[in-house]
Design a protein around this motif. Sequence first.
Motif, PDB file in Angstrom:
ATOM      1  N   HIS A  39       0.838  -1.196   0.000  1.00  0.00           N
ATOM      2  CA  HIS A  39       0.000   0.000   0.000  1.00  0.00           C
ATOM      3  C   HIS A  39       0.875   1.248   0.000  1.00  0.00           C
ATOM      4  N   ALA A  40       0.309   2.349  -0.441  1.00  0.00           N
ATOM      5  CA  ALA A  40       1.037   3.612  -0.438  1.00  0.00           C
ATOM      6  C   ALA A  40       1.457   3.950   0.990  1.00  0.00           C
ATOM      7  N   ALA A  41       2.601   4.592   1.115  1.00  0.00           N
ATOM      8  CA  ALA A  41       3.146   4.917   2.431  1.00  0.00           C
ATOM      9  C   ALA A  41       3.515   6.389   2.485  1.00  0.00           C
TER      10      ALA A  41
ATOM     11  N   THR B 120       3.957   8.194  -1.181  1.00  0.00           N
ATOM     12  CA  THR B 120       4.573   7.380  -2.231  1.00  0.00           C
ATOM     13  C   THR B 120       4.341   8.000  -3.600  1.00  0.00           C
ATOM     14  N   ALA B 121       3.117   8.406  -3.878  1.00  0.00           N
ATOM     15  CA  ALA B 121       2.790   8.974  -5.190  1.00  0.00           C
ATOM     16  C   ALA B 121       3.579  10.242  -5.461  1.00  0.00           C
TER      17      ALA B 121
ATOM     18  N   HIS C  76       8.106  12.848  -8.366  1.00  0.00           N
ATOM     19  CA  HIS C  76       9.051  13.939  -8.123  1.00  0.00           C
ATOM     20  C   HIS C  76       9.770  14.292  -9.433  1.00  0.00           C
ATOM     21  N   PRO C  77       9.985  15.571  -9.703  1.00  0.00           N
ATOM     22  CA  PRO C  77      10.612  15.959 -10.985  1.00  0.00           C
ATOM     23  C   PRO C  77      12.015  15.392 -11.184  1.00  0.00           C
TER      24      PRO C  77
ATOM     25  N   PRO D 293       3.470   0.687  -5.260  1.00  0.00           N
ATOM     26  CA  PRO D 293       2.490  -0.323  -4.826  1.00  0.00           C
ATOM     27  C   PRO D 293       2.038  -1.238  -5.954  1.00  0.00           C
ATOM     28  N   ALA D 294       2.099  -0.749  -7.177  1.00  0.00           N
ATOM     29  CA  ALA D 294       1.686  -1.580  -8.317  1.00  0.00           C
ATOM     30  C   ALA D 294       2.751  -2.597  -8.700  1.00  0.00           C
TER      31      ALA D 294
END
Length: 268
Positions: A12-14, A29-30, A35-36, A105-106
């Motif tokens: 899962h996202a953290a 996480t996303a 991030h650039p 997560p994917a």
Amino acid sequence: MLASILTALPVHAAQLTIDLGNGSRTWSTAQLLEHPQAQDIDIPDDVSYKRTMHYRAVPMAALLKGVPVDAHLQAIATDGFAAEIPAAPLLHESGSRAWLAIEDPAHPWPGLSKDKPGAGPFYLVWTDPAASRISPEQWPFAVGRIRLLSPVAERFPALLPDAKLAADDPVNKGFALFQKNCFACHRLNGAGDSQLGPDLNIPHNPTEYFAGDYLKLYIRNPQALRQWPQAKRPAITPEVLSDEELGQVVSYLKHMAARKVTGSAASP
């Protein structure tokens, strides 16, 4: 069976919290994956996975903007591992370069071993670690927080050797090596932030119960002294600590056996 099920569960996202003293920022996480400066990197001989690994990662220098080169940081893992790292190598943009690897997560990372979860959600990795002799203890995984702190010697005076010793005394050299290679897992005199390994001075210092060179043998390879399938403590090879440096660490421990501190005196 339970461990196998847990390692198979979806990731899962953290969130990662970075506290640089002037306020903290929490990254999801996303946000880090987008991030650039995020890019794909390959890490040959990954310290934790023992093979080449591919990561989506952000340069640590991009996440630590404004941090002075002489500052000191701590990366805290969810299992209580607390890596103490000078800011200078984390800010390098050439040579040994630090990266924050982000687990998608994917596409979750594999387990570190058969019955262990992976190194996610965030893992501090290095390209060209040999250039600055980066220690395995400076590869913390399962990181949840990074914070700016004063140096170890200032925060925990109970760790300090006798002030009368020369700066180049083997005991002082051993103290520096202890901070880099041991302090992420162990406390000493009750002082430290790690909750992973035992205290190395209270109630007894290992130099008090390991005879002869058995302590050095144990540090080099715990399984050479005590064979235990569930043992967690890693071997410390000559590439990490030379024989001379290992002797200096033992000299520091032996010195501190006569400098036991208990109670409130151990805390900063």
